[in-house]
Structure formats: C-alpha cells, structure tokens
Design a protein around this motif. Structure first.
Motif, mmCIF file in Angstrom:
data_model
loop_
_atom_site.group_PDB
_atom_site.id
_atom_site.type_symbol
_atom_site.label_atom_id
_atom_site.label_comp_id
_atom_site.label_asym_id
_atom_site.label_seq_id
_atom_site.Cartn_x
_atom_site.Cartn_y
_atom_site.Cartn_z
ATOM 1 N N VAL A 134 16.976 112.094 41.905
ATOM 2 C CA VAL A 134 17.335 112.342 40.514
ATOM 3 C C VAL A 134 16.526 113.560 40.089
ATOM 4 N N ILE A 135 17.227 114.557 39.610
ATOM 5 C CA ILE A 135 16.589 115.793 39.173
ATOM 6 C C ILE A 135 16.606 115.810 37.649
ATOM 7 N N ARG A 136 15.425 115.874 37.073
ATOM 8 C CA ARG A 136 15.290 115.955 35.618
ATOM 9 C C ARG A 136 15.314 117.433 35.240
ATOM 10 N N VAL A 137 16.147 117.777 34.283
ATOM 11 C CA VAL A 137 16.307 119.173 33.870
ATOM 12 C C VAL A 137 15.960 119.295 32.391
ATOM 13 N N ARG A 138 15.061 120.230 32.094
ATOM 14 C CA ARG A 138 14.682 120.533 30.718
ATOM 15 C C ARG A 138 15.176 121.935 30.372
ATOM 16 N N LEU A 139 15.709 122.075 29.185
ATOM 17 C CA LEU A 139 16.269 123.352 28.767
ATOM 18 C C LEU A 139 15.296 124.123 27.882
ATOM 19 N N GLY A 140 15.430 125.440 27.930
ATOM 20 C CA GLY A 140 14.622 126.308 27.075
ATOM 21 C C GLY A 140 15.240 126.481 25.706
ATOM 22 N N ASN A 141 16.559 126.392 25.626
ATOM 23 C CA ASN A 141 17.261 126.430 24.334
ATOM 24 C C ASN A 141 18.506 125.574 24.456
ATOM 25 N N ILE B 199 19.726 122.864 46.137
ATOM 26 C CA ILE B 199 20.411 122.516 44.888
ATOM 27 C C ILE B 199 19.558 122.923 43.696
ATOM 28 N N VAL B 200 18.275 122.609 43.764
ATOM 29 C CA VAL B 200 17.390 122.949 42.647
ATOM 30 C C VAL B 200 17.298 124.463 42.466
ATOM 31 N N LEU B 201 17.041 125.181 43.550
ATOM 32 C CA LEU B 201 16.795 126.627 43.442
ATOM 33 C C LEU B 201 18.057 127.479 43.317
ATOM 34 N N GLU B 202 19.143 127.040 43.930
ATOM 35 C CA GLU B 202 20.349 127.872 43.952
ATOM 36 C C GLU B 202 21.426 127.428 42.971
ATOM 37 N N ARG B 203 21.318 126.211 42.449
ATOM 38 C CA ARG B 203 22.377 125.697 41.581
ATOM 39 C C ARG B 203 21.897 125.306 40.192
ATOM 40 N N ILE B 204 20.597 125.053 40.039
ATOM 41 C CA ILE B 204 20.108 124.592 38.729
ATOM 42 C C ILE B 204 19.238 125.648 38.067
ATOM 43 N N THR B 205 18.158 126.053 38.717
ATOM 44 C CA THR B 205 17.218 126.968 38.063
ATOM 45 C C THR B 205 17.756 128.389 37.923
ATOM 46 N N VAL B 206 18.890 128.687 38.518
ATOM 47 C CA VAL B 206 19.490 130.014 38.361
ATOM 48 C C VAL B 206 20.103 130.202 36.974
ATOM 49 N N HIS B 207 20.260 129.137 36.230
ATOM 50 C CA HIS B 207 20.806 129.231 34.873
ATOM 51 C C HIS B 207 19.683 129.585 33.905
ATOM 52 N N ASP B 208 19.891 130.621 33.123
ATOM 53 C CA ASP B 208 18.864 131.098 32.185
ATOM 54 C C ASP B 208 18.429 130.036 31.190
ATOM 55 N N ILE B 209 19.293 129.118 30.868
ATOM 56 C CA ILE B 209 19.000 128.086 29.883
ATOM 57 C C ILE B 209 17.981 127.056 30.399
ATOM 58 N N VAL B 210 17.825 126.963 31.720
ATOM 59 C CA VAL B 210 16.937 125.962 32.322
ATOM 60 C C VAL B 210 15.489 126.430 32.232
ATOM 61 N N ARG B 211 14.645 125.563 31.667
ATOM 62 C CA ARG B 211 13.224 125.871 31.538
ATOM 63 C C ARG B 211 12.420 125.267 32.678
ATOM 64 N N ALA B 212 12.751 124.001 33.067
ATOM 65 C CA ALA B 212 11.973 123.319 34.104
ATOM 66 C C ALA B 212 12.807 122.216 34.747
ATOM 67 N N HIS C 200 23.899 113.891 30.386
ATOM 68 C CA HIS C 200 23.333 114.728 29.321
ATOM 69 C C HIS C 200 22.653 113.740 28.386
ATOM 70 N N ILE C 201 21.352 113.854 28.244
ATOM 71 C CA ILE C 201 20.567 112.812 27.583
ATOM 72 C C ILE C 201 19.731 113.374 26.436
ATOM 73 N N ALA C 202 19.192 112.463 25.636
ATOM 74 C CA ALA C 202 18.249 112.822 24.583
ATOM 75 C C ALA C 202 16.849 112.478 25.077
ATOM 76 N N GLY C 203 15.862 113.158 24.552
ATOM 77 C CA GLY C 203 14.483 112.893 24.939
ATOM 78 C C GLY C 203 13.823 114.152 25.464
ATOM 79 N N ALA C 204 12.745 113.971 26.208
ATOM 80 C CA ALA C 204 11.992 115.116 26.747
ATOM 81 C C ALA C 204 12.834 115.926 27.723
ATOM 82 N N ASP C 205 13.677 115.240 28.495
ATOM 83 C CA ASP C 205 14.575 115.916 29.422
ATOM 84 C C ASP C 205 15.947 116.032 28.774
ATOM 85 N N ASP C 206 16.742 116.976 29.276
ATOM 86 C CA ASP C 206 18.071 117.191 28.716
ATOM 87 C C ASP C 206 19.187 116.711 29.636
ATOM 88 N N PHE C 207 18.938 116.763 30.934
ATOM 89 C CA PHE C 207 19.912 116.285 31.910
ATOM 90 C C PHE C 207 19.204 115.493 32.994
#
Length: 159
Positions: free
Chosen positions: A74-81, A127-140, A105-112
């Motif tokens: 399970v990959i927790r994704v936090r957005l910058g905006n 998946i993390v490096l090539e499919r998730i963090t490549v999106h500018d909206i992703v913070r962590a 798509h969830i509420a709380g500290a994480d967004d996805f």
C-alpha cells in the motif's frame, strides 16, 4: 409498487444478495430453490438489483501471486496542492497504472492509498518513481508492504 422497483432494499433483496455472496456463480434456479421463491421472482429481483447498480458483478478475481505479482504493498501518497484538475488527473493515472489493484482518494494526512501487486521490490520501486512521484502534485509517498491479506465480511456477510 414493490420495494425493489422503488429503490429501497427489502428483506427479500437482502436474502438474494446474501445467497449471491455465498455462491456468486449459482444459477437463478438454484438461488430461487435455496431461498424458497419462484425462479421468475428471483430473476426479476436480481435483474432489478443489477440495473440499479446494487449488484455490479460478476467479476473474475485473479490471485496476483499466481500470475507473477507476489509482492503487495500500500503506497500512501501526499499531495503538495489540491486543485480539482490535478487530483483528478493523478487519480486517473494511478488507476490506469499496471499492477494497481485499488486506489482510494481519502481524507486525512494522506490523500491517496494505492494498493499494488508487483513481481518484486524493483517493480514496486518503479511504480513509485516512474508512475507516482513524476506528477508535480505529489509531495511525498510512503510504501508499506502487505504481509497478508484477508477479505472482510462485507456489507452482506457470508453465511
């Protein structure tokens, strides 16, 4: 007008749903016999439940490990905006990623929360490096390995 036609789920609908949960591939005739109702009633009720979107299957379930995807995480994704367009674009991209089983798509500290099944640690990293963090909206991101998975009882428990 019957409750099934009006939109309410009545006791008979719940009994039909329970029988389907127990045996999703059962023919209508067998379900009706098990429930003690006419096959025509069972077929009509089930058709109505499907047309209303209450029953959304049948669905084929594949064991990820059996097809070479033995590592689940399970990959927790936090957005910058949180722009609507950015969230929708990321949500669509995550859901379309090979190896992704579910995206929440969830509420709380994480967004996805992204549930994935992959062959190995390298595929998980990709998946993390090539499919998730490549999106500018992703913070962590934070990745958690799944040691074991069990299905829950569901909203209509198995008998």
């Amino acid at each position: 007008m019957a409750a099934a036609q009006q939109g309410a789920i009545d006791e008979l609908d719940l009994r039909i749903l329970g029988a389907l949960v127990d045996d999703p591939q059962a023919p209508i005739k067998d379900l009706a016999h098990r429930l003690g109702i006419p096959a025509s009633t069972c077929a009509f009720r089930l058709r109505t439940l499907r047309s209303r979107g209450v029953v959304t299957g049948p669905r084929v379930e594949i064991d990820p490990a059996a097809v070479g995807a033995a590592v689940q995480a399970v990959i927790r994704v936090r957005l910058g905006n949180h722009s609507k367009e950015g969230v929708e674009t990321l949500f669509d991209a995550l859901a379309a990623t090979p190896g992704v089983l579910q995206v929440f798509h969830i509420a709380g500290a994480d967004d996805f929360l992204v549930h994935v099944a992959v062959a190995d640690a390298a595929a998980l990293r990709d998946i993390v490096l090539e499919r998730i963090t490549v999106h500018d909206i992703v913070r962590a991101t934070e990745t958690q390995l799944v040691f074991e998975l069990r299905e829950g009882a569901g909203v209509i428990p198995r008998r």
